[in-house]
Design a protein around this motif. Sequence first.
Motif, PDB file in Angstrom:
ATOM      1  N   MET A 197       0.728  -1.234   0.048  1.00 17.99           N
ATOM      2  CA  MET A 197      -0.005  -0.023  -0.046  1.00 17.99           C
ATOM      3  C   MET A 197       0.949   1.212  -0.018  1.00 17.99           C
ATOM      4  N   PHE A 198       2.060   1.064   0.417  1.00 17.50           N
ATOM      5  CA  PHE A 198       3.078   2.327   0.486  1.00 17.50           C
ATOM      6  C   PHE A 198       3.856   2.145  -0.735  1.00 17.50           C
ATOM      7  N   ASP A 199       4.053   1.144  -1.413  1.00 21.31           N
ATOM      8  CA  ASP A 199       4.912   1.061  -2.576  1.00 21.31           C
ATOM      9  C   ASP A 199       4.440  -0.201  -3.317  1.00 21.31           C
ATOM     10  N   PRO A 200       3.702  -0.036  -4.321  1.00 22.01           N
ATOM     11  CA  PRO A 200       3.185  -1.639  -5.130  1.00 22.01           C
ATOM     12  C   PRO A 200       4.165  -2.232  -5.607  1.00 22.01           C
ATOM     13  N   ALA A 201       5.636  -1.583  -5.902  1.00 25.76           N
ATOM     14  CA  ALA A 201       6.515  -2.562  -6.449  1.00 25.76           C
ATOM     15  C   ALA A 201       6.998  -3.595  -5.254  1.00 25.76           C
ATOM     16  N   LEU A 202       6.624  -3.372  -4.082  1.00 28.88           N
ATOM     17  CA  LEU A 202       6.915  -4.210  -3.029  1.00 28.88           C
ATOM     18  C   LEU A 202       5.984  -5.659  -2.608  1.00 28.88           C
ATOM     19  N   GLU A 203       5.283  -5.628  -3.715  1.00 34.18           N
ATOM     20  CA  GLU A 203       4.130  -6.862  -3.357  1.00 34.18           C
ATOM     21  C   GLU A 203       4.990  -7.996  -3.628  1.00 34.18           C
ATOM     22  N   GLY A 204       4.586  -9.245  -2.767  1.00 36.93           N
ATOM     23  CA  GLY A 204       5.423 -10.240  -2.537  1.00 36.93           C
ATOM     24  C   GLY A 204       6.871 -10.259  -1.724  1.00 36.93           C
ATOM     25  N   LYS A 233      10.465  -2.450  11.880  1.00 38.12           N
ATOM     26  CA  LYS A 233       9.297  -1.316  11.647  1.00 38.12           C
ATOM     27  C   LYS A 233       8.718  -2.122  10.584  1.00 38.12           C
ATOM     28  N   VAL A 234       7.067  -2.318  11.022  1.00 40.66           N
ATOM     29  CA  VAL A 234       6.394  -2.747  10.365  1.00 40.66           C
ATOM     30  C   VAL A 234       5.385  -2.170   9.795  1.00 40.66           C
ATOM     31  N   SER A 235       5.101  -1.861   8.478  1.00 42.73           N
ATOM     32  CA  SER A 235       4.278  -0.819   7.994  1.00 42.73           C
ATOM     33  C   SER A 235       3.201  -1.706   7.038  1.00 42.73           C
ATOM     34  N   LEU A 236       2.329  -2.320   7.400  1.00 41.91           N
ATOM     35  CA  LEU A 236       1.419  -3.178   6.848  1.00 41.91           C
ATOM     36  C   LEU A 236       0.014  -3.049   7.088  1.00 41.91           C
ATOM     37  N   LEU A 237      -0.219  -1.780   8.016  1.00 39.33           N
ATOM     38  CA  LEU A 237      -1.652  -1.281   8.392  1.00 39.33           C
ATOM     39  C   LEU A 237      -2.616  -2.397   8.780  1.00 39.33           C
ATOM     40  N   ASP A 238      -1.956  -3.207   9.274  1.00 43.84           N
ATOM     41  CA  ASP A 238      -2.895  -4.630  10.059  1.00 43.84           C
ATOM     42  C   ASP A 238      -2.431  -4.796  11.649  1.00 43.84           C
ATOM     43  N   ASP A 259       2.104   1.798  11.769  1.00 43.56           N
ATOM     44  CA  ASP A 259       0.705   1.589  11.282  1.00 43.56           C
ATOM     45  C   ASP A 259       0.084   3.021  11.578  1.00 43.56           C
ATOM     46  N   ASP A 260      -0.143   3.883  10.553  1.00 41.70           N
ATOM     47  CA  ASP A 260      -0.577   5.093  10.675  1.00 41.70           C
ATOM     48  C   ASP A 260      -1.991   5.254  11.006  1.00 41.70           C
ATOM     49  N   PHE A 261      -2.678   4.101  10.811  1.00 42.23           N
ATOM     50  CA  PHE A 261      -4.137   3.955  11.268  1.00 42.23           C
ATOM     51  C   PHE A 261      -4.442   3.632  12.768  1.00 42.23           C
ATOM     52  N   ASN A 262      -3.573   2.873  13.308  1.00 45.82           N
ATOM     53  CA  ASN A 262      -4.055   2.387  14.676  1.00 45.82           C
ATOM     54  C   ASN A 262      -2.788   2.610  15.623  1.00 45.82           C
ATOM     55  N   TYR A 263      -1.970   3.510  15.730  1.00 45.00           N
ATOM     56  CA  TYR A 263      -0.808   3.747  16.316  1.00 45.00           C
ATOM     57  C   TYR A 263      -1.279   3.801  17.742  1.00 45.00           C
ATOM     58  N   LEU A 314      -4.644  11.414   5.774  1.00 50.00           N
ATOM     59  CA  LEU A 314      -3.668  11.597   5.203  1.00 50.00           C
ATOM     60  C   LEU A 314      -2.976  10.495   4.480  1.00 50.00           C
ATOM     61  N   PHE A 315      -3.124   9.162   5.110  1.00 47.43           N
ATOM     62  CA  PHE A 315      -2.760   7.999   4.659  1.00 47.43           C
ATOM     63  C   PHE A 315      -3.605   7.358   3.748  1.00 47.43           C
ATOM     64  N   SER A 316      -4.774   7.984   3.422  1.00 43.97           N
ATOM     65  CA  SER A 316      -6.055   7.266   2.619  1.00 43.97           C
ATOM     66  C   SER A 316      -5.463   6.542   1.381  1.00 43.97           C
ATOM     67  N   THR A 317      -6.082   6.002   0.542  1.00 45.24           N
ATOM     68  CA  THR A 317      -5.740   5.549  -0.796  1.00 45.24           C
ATOM     69  C   THR A 317      -5.795   6.736  -1.731  1.00 45.24           C
ATOM     70  N   PRO A 318      -4.612   6.616  -2.742  1.00 46.96           N
ATOM     71  CA  PRO A 318      -3.513   5.958  -2.686  1.00 46.96           C
ATOM     72  C   PRO A 318      -2.565   6.253  -1.658  1.00 46.96           C
ATOM     73  N   THR A 319      -2.024   5.615  -0.723  1.00 45.68           N
ATOM     74  CA  THR A 319      -1.362   5.715   0.590  1.00 45.68           C
ATOM     75  C   THR A 319       0.040   6.306   0.200  1.00 45.68           C
ATOM     76  N   TYR A 320       0.581   6.118  -0.861  1.00 42.38           N
ATOM     77  CA  TYR A 320       1.815   6.449  -1.111  1.00 42.38           C
ATOM     78  C   TYR A 320       2.091   7.845  -1.156  1.00 42.38           C
ATOM     79  N   TYR A 321       0.801   8.706  -1.564  1.00 44.00           N
ATOM     80  CA  TYR A 321       0.879  10.101  -1.611  1.00 44.00           C
ATOM     81  C   TYR A 321       0.758  10.586  -0.310  1.00 44.00           C
TER      82      TYR A 321
END
Length: 388
Positions: A197-204, A233-238, A259-263, A314-321
């Motif tokens: 969600m922060f960088d689509p190129a990091l999928e997988g 540091k875990v940035s998965l928003l889970d 996690d900028d949603f649930n900190y 601020l971190f709403s989709t697209p989150t990387y912006y």
Amino acid sequence: MTGPTLTLPRADGSAERYRLSAPRQWSRPAGGFTSRVAFAAAHVVADPLADNTPGAPARLDWDATLAFRRHLWAHGLGVADAMDTAQRGMGLTWDTTAELIRRSAAEAAACGGVVASGAGTDHLPWPAGAESLTLDDVLAAYEQQLTVVEDAGARPILMASRHLTATARDADDYATVYGRLLGQVRRPAILHWLGPMFDPALEGYWGSSDLDIATKTFLALVREHAAAIDGVKVSLLDEDHEVALRAALPAGVRLYTGDDFNYPQLIASGSDALLGIFDAIAPAAATALAALDRGDTQGYDEAFGPTVALSRHLFSTPTYYYKTGICFLAWLAGHQGAFTMVGGLQSARSVPHLVEAFRLADQAGLLPDPDLAASRMRQFLAVSGVSA
């Protein structure tokens, strides 16, 4: 005491007359925090007169960039520099990144601040040319950047790499690269697991798009090299995944929530913090963490609670912006003289998005000079064709 008023557009095209709140008086800690380690991932301030257009070399306003880091240190926070918040892979070129790492570390040494800096592979070609890279190329790129970070005196953060994602054949390749890096760090490093969600190129990342499988690979790596790892540091928003991962880490390895949603609840339950949102809410974060040190649950909730809606916006989709809103709020708060970004990224969010960020920041008490914030908001709206 009430603040100035201005007319704000709504998303549906209508308008409202809005009055700013009186500024909130935040507390500053005399020293650091005792119950948690907390870093703010810091943004960079672009030189507004330089050619910071898409694809151009990044040019910074160094005085404002370093002054903002002093602002974070003054609130008791460590600075996580040269991270994705500083637009790594989104406009910040490597030559400027290396200078940022050196300048930030020197500034930290001069004023007693704590700094950690990101080492990655983003000086390698991307996307064109990445297909010809080998695992050795990726490792060498990491080592080059790691040397810059460690020579500067900063704690290293091993950032997730697009190039490793594209080059690795399986989980063993991740283990090989990270094992080599952790075998040579001069002081314990922070590993950064950045979600797609922060960088689509990091999928997988870690060799699998299945989160459970990736987590097993990640934990095996951490357990094998625990002595060389300060934390992850875990940035998965889970939230649930983070809590379970934190419990599974070896003793002495910290879980830095990204996690900028649930900190608020994650920090309260035991996570340390390395967060982009702390860039925008440093006074509230300092007040909340000081309350946590005192065991003051009410004070903790009162400081952090109003910031959550702002962060999720601020971190709403697209989150990387999210960096666009972070820089916009820094401008409104008077930390920089212009709303401009490297790579032209100030155009990445819409007028309604930034107007809502203004409202939410005001409601959270994060605009220290309401008159300045209102004046700058009027300027922004005027350029956008809106009369305020």
